[in-house]
Design an enzyme around this catalytic site. Sequence first.
Site, PDB file in Angstrom:
ATOM      1  CG  ASN A 298      -2.204  -0.805   1.109  1.00 17.25           C
ATOM      2  OD1 ASN A 298      -3.123  -0.779   0.571  1.00 17.25           O
ATOM      3  ND2 ASN A 298      -1.932  -2.069   1.771  1.00 17.25           N
ATOM      4  CD1 TRP A 299       5.649   0.557   0.547  1.00 14.68           C
ATOM      5  CD2 TRP A 299       6.609   2.732   0.535  1.00 14.68           C
ATOM      6  NE1 TRP A 299       6.930   0.640  -0.038  1.00 14.68           N
ATOM      7  CE2 TRP A 299       7.530   1.900   0.000  1.00 14.68           C
ATOM      8  CE3 TRP A 299       6.717   4.183   0.354  1.00 14.68           C
ATOM      9  CZ2 TRP A 299       8.582   2.323  -0.666  1.00 14.68           C
ATOM     10  CZ3 TRP A 299       7.712   4.842  -0.021  1.00 14.68           C
ATOM     11  CH2 TRP A 299       8.754   3.683  -0.406  1.00 14.68           C
ATOM     12  CG  ASN A 300       6.128   2.315  -4.725  1.00 19.72           C
ATOM     13  OD1 ASN A 300       5.232   2.715  -5.875  1.00 19.72           O
ATOM     14  ND2 ASN A 300       7.302   2.438  -4.893  1.00 19.72           N
ATOM     15  CB  ILE A 301      -0.369   2.339  -5.515  1.00 20.81           C
ATOM     16  CG1 ILE A 301      -0.901   2.122  -4.178  1.00 20.81           C
ATOM     17  CG2 ILE A 301      -1.308   1.601  -6.393  1.00 20.81           C
ATOM     18  CD1 ILE A 301      -1.420   1.007  -3.483  1.00 20.81           C
ATOM     19  N   PRO A 302       2.273   2.065  -7.490  1.00 14.21           N
ATOM     20  CG  PRO A 302       2.752   4.085  -8.655  1.00 14.21           C
ATOM     21  CD  PRO A 302       2.302   3.576  -7.298  1.00 14.21           C
ATOM     22  CE1 TYR A 312       1.405 -13.990  -4.924  1.00 14.77           C
ATOM     23  CE2 TYR A 312      -0.562 -13.539  -5.944  1.00 14.77           C
ATOM     24  CZ  TYR A 312      -0.045 -13.855  -4.933  1.00 14.77           C
ATOM     25  OH  TYR A 312      -0.525 -14.746  -3.966  1.00 14.77           O
ATOM     26  CG  HIS A 337      14.967  -2.223  -1.982  1.00 12.40           C
ATOM     27  ND1 HIS A 337      13.821  -2.718  -2.669  1.00 12.40           N
ATOM     28  CD2 HIS A 337      14.595  -1.167  -1.422  1.00 12.40           C
ATOM     29  CE1 HIS A 337      12.765  -2.019  -2.384  1.00 12.40           C
ATOM     30  NE2 HIS A 337      13.114  -1.043  -1.386  1.00 12.40           N
TER      31      HIS A 337
END
Length: 412
Positions: A298-302, A312, A337
Amino acid sequence: HTHVISYCLTHSVCLFSCHKLQESLLSSNSGYSNYRGVLNWCVVMLVLSNARLVLENLIKYGVLVDPIQIISLFLKDPYSWPALCLIIGMMSVCFVTYSRFIISEGTGTFLHCINLAALLFVPAGTVLILTSITPVGGVLALSVFTILFLKLYSYRDVNKWCREIRHAKARTLSRSHSCPSVHKANGTTGYTHVIYPANLTHRDIYYFIFVPTLCYELNFPRSPRIRKRFLLRRLLEMVRDSRNSRLQLVPNHFIWLIFFYWYFHSSMNFVAELMQFGDREFYRDWWNSETIPYFWSNWNIPVHKWCLRHFYKPMLVKGVNKLGAQLAVFFLSAFFHEYLVSVPLKMFRLWAFLGMMAQIPLAYFVGRFLRGNYGNAAVWMSLIIGQPIAVLMYVHDYYVLHYESAAENTAA
């Protein structure tokens, strides 16, 4: 008093009843939700507490922000712009993905894989080889190419699905009804519904490259007009937040929150408004996360939409179980990352990779033993403590590698 009594009798008002069945405002059963004043109080306290730190720093050390030092984070030589040259080079890469020639599916897949590999490895090799690229410039260049990699992966997948649907329809429908032609694409001012293959234009792919999303569609939701006041407000927020991020003695966690608001709200809304891109859901209520998976989805929707749509779900279709697919998503995220940190710093320590993979046992622990507010507190603790530790590890290793070794060589 006579007038008051007559008024009460006329309007059926009882002088002796001034109470009713109701809850206190701060009780959960009251249904009250307007805590705007409390939020403003938190903002005022945050500003005052940070202002105190800034004043103490100014009294002790004076003004430490040097504009030349800030510029040196991006450029070592003012006449050499290698990171910018890398970013500009992505424009030519886009033309490689679009061809007017009809080729087989296998040949197209082969060329597509070469193109994607070049997007990851050529910039990384350039950053590692050239000493004139600063770490900040390297991060910016590799971030642009990583975004382009994800976008072109989605672009090819969606057009492949369109071809498969088109071929399936061609078996049952006549050729004249299988795919009507449409002349206007995503990037045009007069928006018209697009059907494959009318979307295969330079205008369409460049519109997709510049809009703030990683998932391609033939027909993006479009806003009716550009709101100039909204655009100006986002621009002022971007300038203000970029200045706030340079405050001295501000905890790493606050800098991350400032970056989140600057990038996911101000910057992405600014670009979306400029491009008349209608889908503005760039984040959800990650601050209410009670589990680790809820936060990451939910913090990075794109990025979440891209992983769900192109990584997935295709793995589930191929027979991989849900746990294996979730582990693969975390592994992919950990790789990128580390890619965006280790390559610009020119040292490979795997702290970012291990930090991402550590989210898996942490997610199990929080989901298993902590619920509600305790789970939310655990998520916040992982953000407040985990990120500074990873940053500290990289800063320590970078200092040892570049400064202590240089000091030893000078002394020798």
